[in-house]
Design a protein around this motif. Structure first.
Motif, PDB file in Angstrom:
ATOM      1  N   MET A 195       0.852  -1.184   0.000  1.00  7.39           N
ATOM      2  CA  MET A 195       0.000   0.000   0.000  1.00  7.39           C
ATOM      3  C   MET A 195       0.890   1.237   0.000  1.00  7.39           C
ATOM      4  O   MET A 195       1.930   1.263   0.621  1.00  7.39           O
ATOM      5  N   ASN A 196       0.446   2.223  -0.677  1.00  6.27           N
ATOM      6  CA  ASN A 196       1.155   3.489  -0.725  1.00  6.27           C
ATOM      7  C   ASN A 196       1.135   4.101   0.676  1.00  6.27           C
ATOM      8  O   ASN A 196       0.082   4.318   1.255  1.00  6.27           O
ATOM      9  N   ILE A 197       2.299   4.376   1.213  1.00  9.76           N
ATOM     10  CA  ILE A 197       2.409   4.930   2.572  1.00  9.76           C
ATOM     11  C   ILE A 197       1.608   6.219   2.698  1.00  9.76           C
ATOM     12  O   ILE A 197       0.869   6.417   3.641  1.00  9.76           O
ATOM     13  N   SER A 198       1.768   7.111   1.728  1.00 11.07           N
ATOM     14  CA  SER A 198       1.090   8.406   1.804  1.00 11.07           C
ATOM     15  C   SER A 198      -0.411   8.237   1.832  1.00 11.07           C
ATOM     16  O   SER A 198      -1.103   8.887   2.600  1.00 11.07           O
ATOM     17  N   SER A 199      -0.929   7.364   0.988  1.00  7.88           N
ATOM     18  CA  SER A 199      -2.373   7.173   0.906  1.00  7.88           C
ATOM     19  C   SER A 199      -2.915   6.541   2.185  1.00  7.88           C
ATOM     20  O   SER A 199      -3.899   6.987   2.739  1.00  7.88           O
ATOM     21  N   GLY A 200      -2.292   5.494   2.675  1.00  4.24           N
ATOM     22  CA  GLY A 200      -2.773   4.826   3.882  1.00  4.24           C
ATOM     23  C   GLY A 200      -2.723   5.735   5.096  1.00  4.24           C
ATOM     24  O   GLY A 200      -3.686   5.833   5.851  1.00  4.24           O
ATOM     25  N   GLY A 223      -2.574   9.019   5.007  1.00  5.45           N
ATOM     26  CA  GLY A 223      -3.500  10.122   4.748  1.00  5.45           C
ATOM     27  C   GLY A 223      -4.939   9.735   5.029  1.00  5.45           C
ATOM     28  O   GLY A 223      -5.707  10.526   5.589  1.00  5.45           O
ATOM     29  N   ASP A 224      -5.325   8.521   4.624  1.00  7.37           N
ATOM     30  CA  ASP A 224      -6.685   8.050   4.890  1.00  7.37           C
ATOM     31  C   ASP A 224      -6.942   7.956   6.386  1.00  7.37           C
ATOM     32  O   ASP A 224      -7.979   8.398   6.876  1.00  7.37           O
ATOM     33  N   LYS A 225      -6.009   7.393   7.111  1.00  5.34           N
ATOM     34  CA  LYS A 225      -6.170   7.264   8.564  1.00  5.34           C
ATOM     35  C   LYS A 225      -6.251   8.634   9.236  1.00  5.34           C
ATOM     36  O   LYS A 225      -7.075   8.844  10.126  1.00  5.34           O
ATOM     37  N   LEU A 226      -5.415   9.549   8.786  1.00  8.80           N
ATOM     38  CA  LEU A 226      -5.426  10.898   9.349  1.00  8.80           C
ATOM     39  C   LEU A 226      -6.747  11.600   9.040  1.00  8.80           C
ATOM     40  O   LEU A 226      -7.349  12.215   9.916  1.00  8.80           O
ATOM     41  N   ALA A 227      -7.212  11.477   7.789  1.00 10.22           N
ATOM     42  CA  ALA A 227      -8.468  12.137   7.405  1.00 10.22           C
ATOM     43  C   ALA A 227      -9.662  11.537   8.147  1.00 10.22           C
ATOM     44  O   ALA A 227     -10.578  12.258   8.540  1.00 10.22           O
ATOM     45  N   ILE A 279      -9.182  18.994   4.396  1.00  8.97           N
ATOM     46  CA  ILE A 279      -9.286  19.180   2.940  1.00  8.97           C
ATOM     47  C   ILE A 279      -8.005  18.788   2.192  1.00  8.97           C
ATOM     48  O   ILE A 279      -8.064  17.952   1.290  1.00  8.97           O
ATOM     49  N   PRO A 280      -6.834  19.327   2.529  1.00 10.30           N
ATOM     50  CA  PRO A 280      -5.643  18.905   1.768  1.00 10.30           C
ATOM     51  C   PRO A 280      -5.317  17.429   1.958  1.00 10.30           C
ATOM     52  O   PRO A 280      -4.920  16.747   1.017  1.00 10.30           O
ATOM     53  N   CYS A 281      -5.501  16.954   3.177  1.00 11.56           N
ATOM     54  CA  CYS A 281      -5.245  15.544   3.456  1.00 11.56           C
ATOM     55  C   CYS A 281      -6.174  14.659   2.613  1.00 11.56           C
ATOM     56  O   CYS A 281      -5.741  13.661   2.030  1.00 11.56           O
ATOM     57  N   SER A 282      -7.429  15.040   2.519  1.00 10.29           N
ATOM     58  CA  SER A 282      -8.410  14.274   1.751  1.00 10.29           C
ATOM     59  C   SER A 282      -8.106  14.303   0.263  1.00 10.29           C
ATOM     60  O   SER A 282      -8.141  13.267  -0.400  1.00 10.29           O
ATOM     61  N   ILE A 283      -7.821  15.467  -0.240  1.00  8.60           N
ATOM     62  CA  ILE A 283      -7.536  15.580  -1.676  1.00  8.60           C
ATOM     63  C   ILE A 283      -6.327  14.730  -2.047  1.00  8.60           C
ATOM     64  O   ILE A 283      -6.356  13.983  -3.033  1.00  8.60           O
ATOM     65  N   LEU A 284      -5.292  14.810  -1.246  1.00 13.00           N
ATOM     66  CA  LEU A 284      -4.070  14.054  -1.530  1.00 13.00           C
ATOM     67  C   LEU A 284      -4.307  12.541  -1.441  1.00 13.00           C
ATOM     68  O   LEU A 284      -4.022  11.804  -2.384  1.00 13.00           O
ATOM     69  N   SER A 285      -4.836  12.085  -0.327  1.00 12.49           N
ATOM     70  CA  SER A 285      -4.953  10.635  -0.148  1.00 12.49           C
ATOM     71  C   SER A 285      -6.034  10.017  -1.030  1.00 12.49           C
ATOM     72  O   SER A 285      -5.862   8.917  -1.545  1.00 12.49           O
ATOM     73  N   ILE A 342     -16.908  12.045   4.238  1.00 10.64           N
ATOM     74  CA  ILE A 342     -15.454  12.076   4.086  1.00 10.64           C
ATOM     75  C   ILE A 342     -14.821  10.842   4.729  1.00 10.64           C
ATOM     76  O   ILE A 342     -13.974  10.178   4.124  1.00 10.64           O
ATOM     77  N   ALA A 343     -15.233  10.532   5.945  1.00  6.72           N
ATOM     78  CA  ALA A 343     -14.673   9.358   6.636  1.00  6.72           C
ATOM     79  C   ALA A 343     -14.993   8.072   5.882  1.00  6.72           C
ATOM     80  O   ALA A 343     -14.122   7.199   5.733  1.00  6.72           O
ATOM     81  N   ALA A 344     -16.219   7.939   5.372  1.00  2.00           N
ATOM     82  CA  ALA A 344     -16.598   6.733   4.616  1.00  2.00           C
ATOM     83  C   ALA A 344     -15.789   6.618   3.328  1.00  2.00           C
ATOM     84  O   ALA A 344     -15.346   5.520   2.956  1.00  2.00           O
ATOM     85  N   ALA A 345     -15.576   7.730   2.650  1.00  2.00           N
ATOM     86  CA  ALA A 345     -14.776   7.708   1.425  1.00  2.00           C
ATOM     87  C   ALA A 345     -13.347   7.264   1.730  1.00  2.00           C
ATOM     88  O   ALA A 345     -12.769   6.443   0.997  1.00  2.00           O
ATOM     89  N   HIS A 346     -12.790   7.768   2.810  1.00  2.00           N
ATOM     90  CA  HIS A 346     -11.429   7.376   3.174  1.00  2.00           C
ATOM     91  C   HIS A 346     -11.351   5.924   3.636  1.00  2.00           C
ATOM     92  O   HIS A 346     -10.379   5.237   3.336  1.00  2.00           O
ATOM     93  N   TRP A 347     -12.351   5.457   4.324  1.00  2.00           N
ATOM     94  CA  TRP A 347     -12.373   4.062   4.750  1.00  2.00           C
ATOM     95  C   TRP A 347     -12.397   3.144   3.520  1.00  2.00           C
ATOM     96  O   TRP A 347     -11.646   2.188   3.434  1.00  2.00           O
ATOM     97  N   GLN A 348     -13.281   3.473   2.577  1.00  2.00           N
ATOM     98  CA  GLN A 348     -13.373   2.683   1.347  1.00  2.00           C
ATOM     99  C   GLN A 348     -12.072   2.787   0.554  1.00  2.00           C
ATOM    100  O   GLN A 348     -11.589   1.793   0.013  1.00  2.00           O
TER     101      GLN A 348
END
Length: 133
Positions: A1-6, A8-12, A55-61, A112-118
């Motif tokens: 898994m991409n470190i940044s994405s994972g 970022g998702d957890k942070l968001a 917002i930036p965390c979400s857009i990036l991840s 936002i949380a559901a999108a990041h979880w998925q």
């Protein structure tokens, strides 16, 4: 898994949950303990800072995840949540009323949380399906 994405998702997800807790807890705490009114954590400014962190965390991840798993629906739900948060930031309770603002903030946080979880789950699945290590 991409470190940044994972990460970022957890942070968001964490920031969205914090935003939802803030929306629910602030009025209750102010009623129970009025002396907390001056506390910065219960101020609307705290809510703004949370939004500017999400917002930036979400857009990036979500962007990184979408490049990996190619599910635009995840990006769409996250974008709807972000758009709703930005709309609430502009309109605020002055135009919407405090109750509607809180309800819409909770909906936006959940989107936002559901999108990041998925996004997180799809990225994990995609990586586990890849046998290229």
């Amino acid at each position: 898994m991409n470190i940044s994405s994972g990460l970022g998702d957890k942070l968001a997800i964490s920031l969205s949950a914090l935003c939802a807790i803030h929306c629910l807890a602030a009025p209750v705490l102010l009623v129970l303990l009025p002396s907390l009114a001056g506390l910065a954590l219960l101020d609307e400014e705290f809510h703004r800072w949370l939004i500017f962190a999400v917002i930036p965390c979400s857009i990036l991840s979500l962007g990184l995840g979408c490049r990996q798993h190619r599910k635009l629906s995840v990006l769409f739900y996250g974008a709807v949540g972000i758009f709703l948060m930005l709309t609430l930031l502009v309109l605020g309770h002055e135009y919407l009323g405090e109750t509607l603002e809180r309800v819409l903030s909770l909906i936006a946080s959940l989107l936002i949380a559901a999108a990041h979880w998925q996004n997180y789950r799809l990225c994990q699945k995609r990586e586990s399906d890849c046998h290229c290590h």
